[in-house]
Design an enzyme around this catalytic site. Structure first.
Site, PDB file in Angstrom:
ATOM      1  N   LYS A  69      33.238  27.782  40.279  1.00 60.64           N
ATOM      2  CA  LYS A  69      32.802  27.777  41.680  1.00 60.64           C
ATOM      3  C   LYS A  69      31.568  26.890  41.790  1.00 60.64           C
ATOM      4  O   LYS A  69      30.420  27.355  41.727  1.00 60.64           O
ATOM      5  CB  LYS A  69      32.520  29.202  42.170  1.00 60.64           C
ATOM      6  CG  LYS A  69      32.507  29.333  43.687  1.00 60.64           C
ATOM      7  CD  LYS A  69      32.600  30.785  44.105  1.00 60.64           C
ATOM      8  CE  LYS A  69      32.536  30.950  45.621  1.00 60.64           C
ATOM      9  NZ  LYS A  69      33.715  30.368  46.315  1.00 60.64           N
ATOM     10  N   GLU A  94      45.892  25.630  46.051  1.00 60.79           N
ATOM     11  CA  GLU A  94      44.943  26.396  46.848  1.00 60.79           C
ATOM     12  C   GLU A  94      45.102  26.106  48.333  1.00 60.79           C
ATOM     13  O   GLU A  94      45.657  25.080  48.734  1.00 60.79           O
ATOM     14  CB  GLU A  94      43.503  26.109  46.420  1.00 60.79           C
ATOM     15  CG  GLU A  94      43.153  26.673  45.053  1.00 60.79           C
ATOM     16  CD  GLU A  94      41.704  27.107  44.960  1.00 60.79           C
ATOM     17  OE1 GLU A  94      40.871  26.627  45.737  1.00 60.79           O
ATOM     18  OE2 GLU A  94      41.414  27.944  44.088  1.00 60.79           O
ATOM     19  N   ARG A 145      32.346  35.719  36.903  1.00 59.36           N
ATOM     20  CA  ARG A 145      32.831  34.394  37.300  1.00 59.36           C
ATOM     21  C   ARG A 145      31.684  33.387  37.340  1.00 59.36           C
ATOM     22  O   ARG A 145      31.853  32.227  36.926  1.00 59.36           O
ATOM     23  CB  ARG A 145      33.542  34.463  38.653  1.00 59.36           C
ATOM     24  CG  ARG A 145      34.206  33.146  39.033  1.00 59.36           C
ATOM     25  CD  ARG A 145      35.080  33.287  40.255  1.00 59.36           C
ATOM     26  NE  ARG A 145      34.317  33.618  41.463  1.00 59.36           N
ATOM     27  CZ  ARG A 145      34.867  33.805  42.659  1.00 59.36           C
ATOM     28  NH1 ARG A 145      36.177  33.718  42.807  1.00 59.36           N
ATOM     29  NH2 ARG A 145      34.123  34.104  43.699  1.00 59.36           N
TER      30      ARG A 145
END
Length: 347
Positions: A192, A228, A90
């Site tokens: 992220k 989210e 990720r």
């Protein structure tokens, strides 16, 4: 003593049974420098401070990515890392999005193990529920001013013992829909990066001020679908027993969420689905929760959107499927339940 004047905390100073989610200055962290097209000067350091140029792209243009994962003390005294290769992958995707050099998976995992070994005395004892939280990050540094990728980068990992991210642990709390967007539909939501979290500070504070644990972000195009939950992913259990989680290009791909999808199907025998979750169809769900590395699973009791307040399973009790998923996942992480192949990396 560091430049900040704070000494590293000592293990005997820590109340293992009452850990929050707070920074602690531990003795060691890993640091590596990217210069001239390659990684250089890698290893552990006791310096908790990072000195960078005032022209660093991380300061001006948000060129930084990070990860979060944990080390777990098992009953036999051994130490588990949970799917660190997925965090490495990720971070590599985040690096692609922000035009940064990738940290190779082997280097990423080896660095994690170095930090855990060096700070082993700070891993909470088995049975306390605490873990050693690990924060890898990569920042663009150097003498820059134009809007372009940096020529130099710093990769680092630091650690701290933590307890529950949300107060109360596996206890339902209430959330509220935000009128603000966490990320654009085809922006950096799936990466992220710090900018996503900076954008969430103000709506998150509004939610806290109104008495909620955090806010729930809706899709940035129509504001009709759940995306989210604060800095965590959403999941729901339908009344006919299906595990459902949103799908969108602006959602961060949570390692915990994908692990729960697998466990729901292969361990609990449930149907699973990634798709749209409309806020006017919440009565289809018997249970709901937020999931992520820090939160693990946080049951959602009630959800306020507009003038409506929807209660899922209960505002005070954890739903049975959520409980089973939590027990299965944490059992694997702490070594009490057999893990799927490749999920556990021993330190």
């Amino acid at each position: 003593m560091t430049m900040s004047g704070k000494k590293a905390v000592q293990p005997q100073e820590i109340d293992w049974n009452n850990l929050g989610f707070n920074y602690m200055n531990l003795p060691y962290r890993y640091r590596a420098y990217w210069r001239d097209g390659e990684w250089q000067e890698t290893g552990l350091t006791e310096d908790a401070n990072v000195t960078i140029s005032e022209g660093s792209t991380c300061l001006h243009y948000g060129q930084e990515v990070f990860e979060g994962l944990k080390a777990y003390r098992c009953k036999d005294g051994s130490i588990n890392l949970f799917r660190p290769d997925q965090n490495a992958a990720r971070m590599q995707k985040s690096c692609e999005r922000l035009m940064m050099p990738k940290v190779p998976t082997e280097m990423f995992v080896a660095a994690l193990k170095e930090v855990v070994h060096a700070n082993e005395a700070y891993i909470p004892p088995y049975g306390t529920g605490g873990t050693l939280y690990l924060r890898p990050y990569l920042i663009g540094v150097g003498d820059n001013i134009g809007v372009h990728p940096a020529q130099e980068y710093i990769f680092s990992i630091f650690a701290m013992p933590v307890g529950n991210y949300f107060k109360g642990g596996l206890t339902p709390t209430n959330f509220v829909a935000s009128e603000y967007d966490r990320a654009a539909h085809k922006g950096t939501g799936a990466s992220k990066v710090g900018g996503n979290y900076a954008a969430s500070l103000f709506p998150g504070q509004l939610a806290h001020d109104a008495g909620f644990s955090d806010c729930i972000y809706l899709d940035p195009i129509e504001h009709r679908k759940i995306e989210e939950v604060g800095s965590a992913n959403f999941f729901g259990i339908t009344k006919d027993g299906k595990f459902v989680t949103p799908k969108s290009p602006s959602i961060l791909p949570s390692v915990t969420k994908y692990s729960l999808l697998y466990l729901a199907e292969h361990r609990l025998g449930m149907q699973t689905e990634q798709g749209d979750i409309y806020i006017d169809q919440l009565d289809h769900f018997a249970e709901a929760g937020a999931c992520g590395t820090a939160a693990v699973i946080s049951p959602i009791g009630g959800f306020k959107y507009g003038d409506n307040f929807h209660v899922f399973y209960s505002e005070t009790e954890v739903g049975p499927v959520t409980r089973k998923l939590y027990d299965e996942l944490t059992g694997i992480q702490f070594g009490d339940v057999d893990a799927p192949a490749g999920w556990i990396e021993k330190v």
